[in-house]
Design an enzyme around this catalytic site. Structure first.
Site: not given
Ligand SMILES: *Cc1c(COP(=O)(O)O)cnc(C)c1O
Length: 360
Positions: A102, A172, A196
């Site tokens: 990511w 993030d 998530k």
């Protein structure tokens, strides 16, 4: 009601049962309105209260005040990879720490818009550790320092914030947001896709310092402008109304449990049970440095791929879903986010014990 099984999915992922049950009621008729939550105008008074209450509870949970803005946006964390440098970097360089897939994607998007200093990376060891950062690695003339707090795929997690050397710290936090207390004085902006740890897919939360809005160019296309969304209180266009509603329910659930310190204790407790078991096992092994282990995503392996296949197959037969590791890593991964029950972790450990005694 139909039975539910243990869901170890990395995302979209498990939600608190009481949240699901309340959402189920509201689907048919929300409160006393006589209108289902999916059918309600986002300009209606009850819906505006839902958004305002979610913003207020987010601030309460994070312990932040009016110097922060809470935005509910669309396009997932993936659009934030672009929106962030678009709004905040302008002509400046940016600093990024690369700790997984990511982070890599965030860096690719930032590079489209300007010069990126990748100040540290753990790629040399397949992202199995968190690099040590010292303040003097950070460029003081960069627009911000970006890091990924929890690496969903590889299973590593920052245990503390990297030093930002006076520039804004941006994170993030998609896969560990609201899983532990956050020292918000260190942060300038945090974004997290909800699916998530804090809600359904379709909404991404951005918590940012208001002073950063000054950087956001007035000529940006409105949907990509933090300033526009802040000014319109996340209601510039039709928001992902249902997703925001469910995030609101999750926030209330976190408050009821006792906030982020309580959440952290619960998460540490669960992860500890699993890691302890992995460490004493003769066949299961962890894949990352112990000091960097994630409390959210626990990857582990067996001596051979055949055995792993067998484990995944047998575990799914007895009601453990989603234990297959990410395709880029292999093996197994147990995602045990906020809402994952301790009993599920204990039952998994028992299953691992039985598997070991049969297959050792
Ligand atoms: C899942 C994930 C993303 C991508 O989120 P989308 O909402 O699918 O765009 C980004 N960063 C991290 C850390 C993630 O776990």
């Amino acid at each position: 009601m139909k039975p539910r099984i243990y869901n170890f999915s990395a995302g979209p992922a498990i939600l608190p049962e009481e949240v699901l049950l309340e959402a189920k009621e509201s689907l048919y008729a929300y409160g006393e309105t006589g209108i289902g939550i999916l059918e309600m105008s986002h300009r209606s008074t009850p819906y505006e209260s839902i958004v305002n209450e979610a913003i207020a509870n987010m601030k309460k949970i994070l312990g932040i005040g009016d110097d922060f803005e809470v935005l509910f946006l669309q396009g997932g964390a993936s659009l934030q990879f672009h929106m962030l440098p678009l709004n905040l970097a302008k002509e400046k360089t940016t600093d990024y720490i690369c700790t997984g897939a990511w982070s890599e994607k965030a860096i690719v998007e930032a590079k489209r818009l300007g010069v990126v200093h990748e100040i540290a990376s753990s790629k040399d060891k397949n992202y199995s550790y968190i690099p040590k950062i010292s303040a003097n690695q950070v460029h003081t003339d960069s627009a911000y320092l970006h890091f990924t707090s929890n690496n969903t795929i590889f299973g590593t997690q920052f245990k503390e914030e990297p030093p930002a050397n006076g520039i804004p710290l941006v994170c993030d936090a998609s896969s560990d947001f609201l899983s532990r207390p956050l020292p918000m004085d260190k942060y300038s902006l945090i974004y997290a896709g909800a699916q998530k740890n804090i809600g359904p897919a379709g909404v991404v939360v951005v918590v940012m310092r208001k002073e950063l809005l000054k950087r956001s160019d007035a000529n940006l296309t409105p949907m990509l402008s933090y300033s526009v969304h802040a000014k319109e209180k996340s209601l510039y266009n039709t928001p992902p109304a249902f997703s925001i509603y469910v995030v609101g329910l999750v926030l209330k659930w976190i408050l009821k449990l006792g906030g982020l310190s309580a959440m952290q204790k619960i998460n540490e407790d669960k992860a500890d049970i699993l890691y302890k078991h992995i460490d004493q096992s003769k066949i299961f092994r962890g894949t990352v440095e112990k000091s960097a282990r994630s409390l959210m995503n626990v990857p582990f392996r067996l001596p051979s791929e055949e055995m792993e296949e067998k484990f995944i197959k047998e575990s799914s037969k007895v009601g453990f879903s989603g234990l297959k590791g990410h395709r880029s890593v292999g093996g197994m991964r147990a995602s045990i986010y906020n809402a994952f029950p301790k009993k599920g972790v204990e039952d998994l450990v028992r299953f691992m014990q039985e598997f070991e005694s049969k297959n050792a």
